[in-house]
Structures are given as C-alpha cells and as structure tokens.
Design an enzyme around this catalytic site. Structure first.
Site, PDB file in Angstrom:
ATOM      1  N   ALA A  97      78.040  57.990  57.223  1.00  0.00           N
ATOM      2  CA  ALA A  97      78.968  58.940  57.304  1.00  0.00           C
ATOM      3  C   ALA A  97      79.565  60.079  56.779  1.00  0.00           C
ATOM      4  O   ALA A  97      80.186  61.041  57.368  1.00  0.00           O
ATOM      5  CB  ALA A  97      80.015  58.262  58.285  1.00  0.00           C
ATOM      6  N   LYS A 105      73.881  58.266  44.647  1.00  0.00           N
ATOM      7  CA  LYS A 105      74.136  58.209  46.266  1.00  0.00           C
ATOM      8  C   LYS A 105      75.275  59.644  46.029  1.00  0.00           C
ATOM      9  O   LYS A 105      75.640  59.070  45.000  1.00  0.00           O
ATOM     10  CB  LYS A 105      74.859  57.141  46.473  1.00  0.00           C
ATOM     11  CG  LYS A 105      75.502  57.351  47.159  1.00  0.00           C
ATOM     12  CD  LYS A 105      76.286  55.872  48.195  1.00  0.00           C
ATOM     13  CE  LYS A 105      77.129  55.971  49.517  1.00  0.00           C
ATOM     14  NZ  LYS A 105      77.005  54.801  49.580  1.00  0.00           N
ATOM     15  N   ASP A 124      80.073  44.533  56.221  1.00  0.00           N
ATOM     16  CA  ASP A 124      78.615  45.492  56.662  1.00  0.00           C
ATOM     17  C   ASP A 124      77.902  45.264  56.143  1.00  0.00           C
ATOM     18  O   ASP A 124      76.793  45.816  56.133  1.00  0.00           O
ATOM     19  CB  ASP A 124      79.614  47.355  57.009  1.00  0.00           C
ATOM     20  CG  ASP A 124      78.171  48.016  57.405  1.00  0.00           C
ATOM     21  OD1 ASP A 124      78.228  47.520  58.178  1.00  0.00           O
ATOM     22  OD2 ASP A 124      78.653  49.696  57.376  1.00  0.00           O
ATOM     23  N   GLY A 150      68.481  59.192  52.748  1.00  0.00           N
ATOM     24  CA  GLY A 150      69.576  57.924  53.712  1.00  0.00           C
ATOM     25  C   GLY A 150      70.847  59.368  53.673  1.00  0.00           C
ATOM     26  O   GLY A 150      70.617  59.470  53.124  1.00  0.00           O
ATOM     27  N   GLY A 202      78.006  60.465  53.581  1.00  0.00           N
ATOM     28  CA  GLY A 202      77.437  60.247  51.500  1.00  0.00           C
ATOM     29  C   GLY A 202      76.035  60.424  52.370  1.00  0.00           C
ATOM     30  O   GLY A 202      75.262  60.275  53.173  1.00  0.00           O
ATOM     31  N   LEU A 203      75.491  61.035  51.138  1.00  0.00           N
ATOM     32  CA  LEU A 203      73.257  60.828  51.451  1.00  0.00           C
ATOM     33  C   LEU A 203      73.555  60.346  50.124  1.00  0.00           C
ATOM     34  O   LEU A 203      73.741  60.314  48.807  1.00  0.00           O
ATOM     35  CB  LEU A 203      73.119  62.557  51.070  1.00  0.00           C
ATOM     36  CG  LEU A 203      74.586  63.080  52.169  1.00  0.00           C
ATOM     37  CD1 LEU A 203      74.065  65.591  51.370  1.00  0.00           C
ATOM     38  CD2 LEU A 203      73.585  63.246  52.822  1.00  0.00           C
ATOM     39  N   VAL A 204      72.109  59.880  50.272  1.00  0.00           N
ATOM     40  CA  VAL A 204      71.260  59.767  48.588  1.00  0.00           C
ATOM     41  C   VAL A 204      69.792  59.995  48.631  1.00  0.00           C
ATOM     42  O   VAL A 204      68.908  59.889  49.891  1.00  0.00           O
ATOM     43  CB  VAL A 204      70.812  57.265  49.607  1.00  0.00           C
ATOM     44  CG1 VAL A 204      70.107  57.457  48.109  1.00  0.00           C
ATOM     45  CG2 VAL A 204      72.657  56.817  50.205  1.00  0.00           C
TER      46      VAL A 204
END
Length: 244
Positions: free
Chosen positions: A24, A43, A177, A21, A26-28
């Site tokens: 905007a 994360k 969110d 995943g 971050g990356l998982v």
C-alpha cells in the site's frame, strides 16, 4: 527505462536490478552492491502521500523516478540513519520510522529478515535488507509445491515460525500481519524468515473492531480487543499442510 522505471539507477552503492514487490505504501527492489557484488533487497517507504491516489505505492513510483531522473539516475551520498538510535526509539508518531524501529528491535533473530543499513532521502527511506531469491512462502506452497508430501519440512517450518513469533511477543512486539506473503524462504524451503513490520504494534490490546492485517488471515477474535498473531500463524500453516 520508462518514465516510472528506476531499473539501473544507483542509490548510494546499490544498483537497482528490478521491482520484486509492492504494498500500500512501499516498494521492494532487488539490488546489487556495486562494491561487493552482494544481492540485497531494498524496501522503499514513502515519506509523502497524495490523497487523490488510491494506491500510494504508485505515487511513490512516480516520485522516485522523477527524483532519480533529476540526478541522472543516481541518488549518491544519502544520509545513513543510525540503526542503534532507531532501534532504541519508542512511541514514534511517524509511521515509516516506527516500522523500521520495531523491525530493528527483533531483526537479530535468525528467523527475522536482517536489516543492513537505512538510507534517507527527501521522498523515501530506503531499507537495505537480506535478499531471498526463493521468494515468499506463498510462492513456495502454491507455485513450487516445495512442501508437497514432506511432513518433516512442514514441521520444521512450523517450529521456526512459532519460535520467532514467541520471540517477538517476548519483546512486546505484535506483527499483526502474519501470512505466507510476509514470510520469505531459503535453503529450499527449510528456513523461513518473517518481514514487513508495517502493521506491527507494541501492545497486545488493540481498540475493539479495529481492522489490522489481511482479511483472509485475520483472527475472528479481532471482534474483541486482544491481538492474536497465533491465529494468523495457524491459517498460514494450514495452507502449507493442504499441499501434502
């Protein structure tokens, strides 16, 4: 491994399996504990930004790759941040620490993704969390159609989401969110957990006309000053019901 692919790299005792995943900032990644064999999600929250890059997660991908390549694909001995200290922190100006602090204040609830540990590096903070191989609620609604013709399962999901959002509100935390992509599924869709507190706030009142969250799930009441997480929940639940 390409110049921006960190698959196979080590971050302390965790070996990166694949990217699962991105957002905007971050990356998982899916990763495996090389000691216990446990599958986890990590994360990566960027500590640096580049104004010339439209999507900061792309910039983070490059930074991570460069940082890992310099160390033969390994970031060993990263400092572990105190979960207790972070959970008690308040009014934090630094966005990545603020997100973690808010998440830690509610992560004991069974319907919030649990955080195991937090590792700090020069370019990013790595948040080690539970991994949910069944994916998010959107995938289970649209692709797997888990909730098709299952009103009992839908009811169970609604009750869990209402309970966890009410719990967060009782702690003075407003997610801002709530949407299917931020809700993970387990036990064949019968259990759901919320994550991604990157936009969460600690006040139900937000400056008028401030846009927070995803536009398709944003409450029309955002034209006023009150934060309405329950409207976002209602839209998410409606998506589930459309599959019946």
């Amino acid at each position: 491994m390409t110049h921006t692919d960190i698959t196979g790299s080590l971050i302390n005792e965790y070996r990166i399996v694949k990217l699962i995943g991105s957002g905007a900032y971050g990356l998982v990644y899916q990763a495996q504990n090389t000691v216990t064999g446990q599958q986890v999600a990590i994360k990566c929250i960027s500590k640096k930004s580049n104004p010339s890059v439209k999507k900061q997660s792309d910039y983070l991908t490059t930074l991570l790759a460069e940082h890992l390549l310099e160390r033969d694909f390994s970031l060993q001995g990263l400092r572990e941040m105190s979960l207790k200290r972070l959970s008690m922190a308040d009014n934090i100006p630094c966005p990545f620490v603020r997100e973690i602090s808010i998440h830690l204040q509610v992560h004991q609830h069974p319907n919030v993704i649990s955080i195991h540990k937090i590792l700090d590096s020069q370019v990013a903070v790595f948040v080690v969390m539970d991994y949910y191989p069944e994916g998010d609620l959107f995938v289970n609604i649209v692709d797997r159609q888990v909730y098709a013709r299952s009103s009992g399962l839908i009811k169970d999901v609604f009750i869990q989401l209402i309970d966890v959002i009410s719990y967060c509100h009782s702690k003075g935390i407003y997610h801002c969110d709530i949407k299917p992509e931020n809700i993970m599924c387990a036990n064949k869709g019968s259990k759901v957990v919320i994550g991604d507190f990157g936009l969460a706030v600690k006040s139900k009142y937000i400056q008028s006309k401030t846009c927070i969250g995803s536009s398709y799930y944003m409450a029309p009441e955002r034209l006023c000053t009150m934060n309405h997480s329950l409207t976002r929940l209602g839209i998410s639940c409606l998506q589930v019901m459309k599959q019946t």
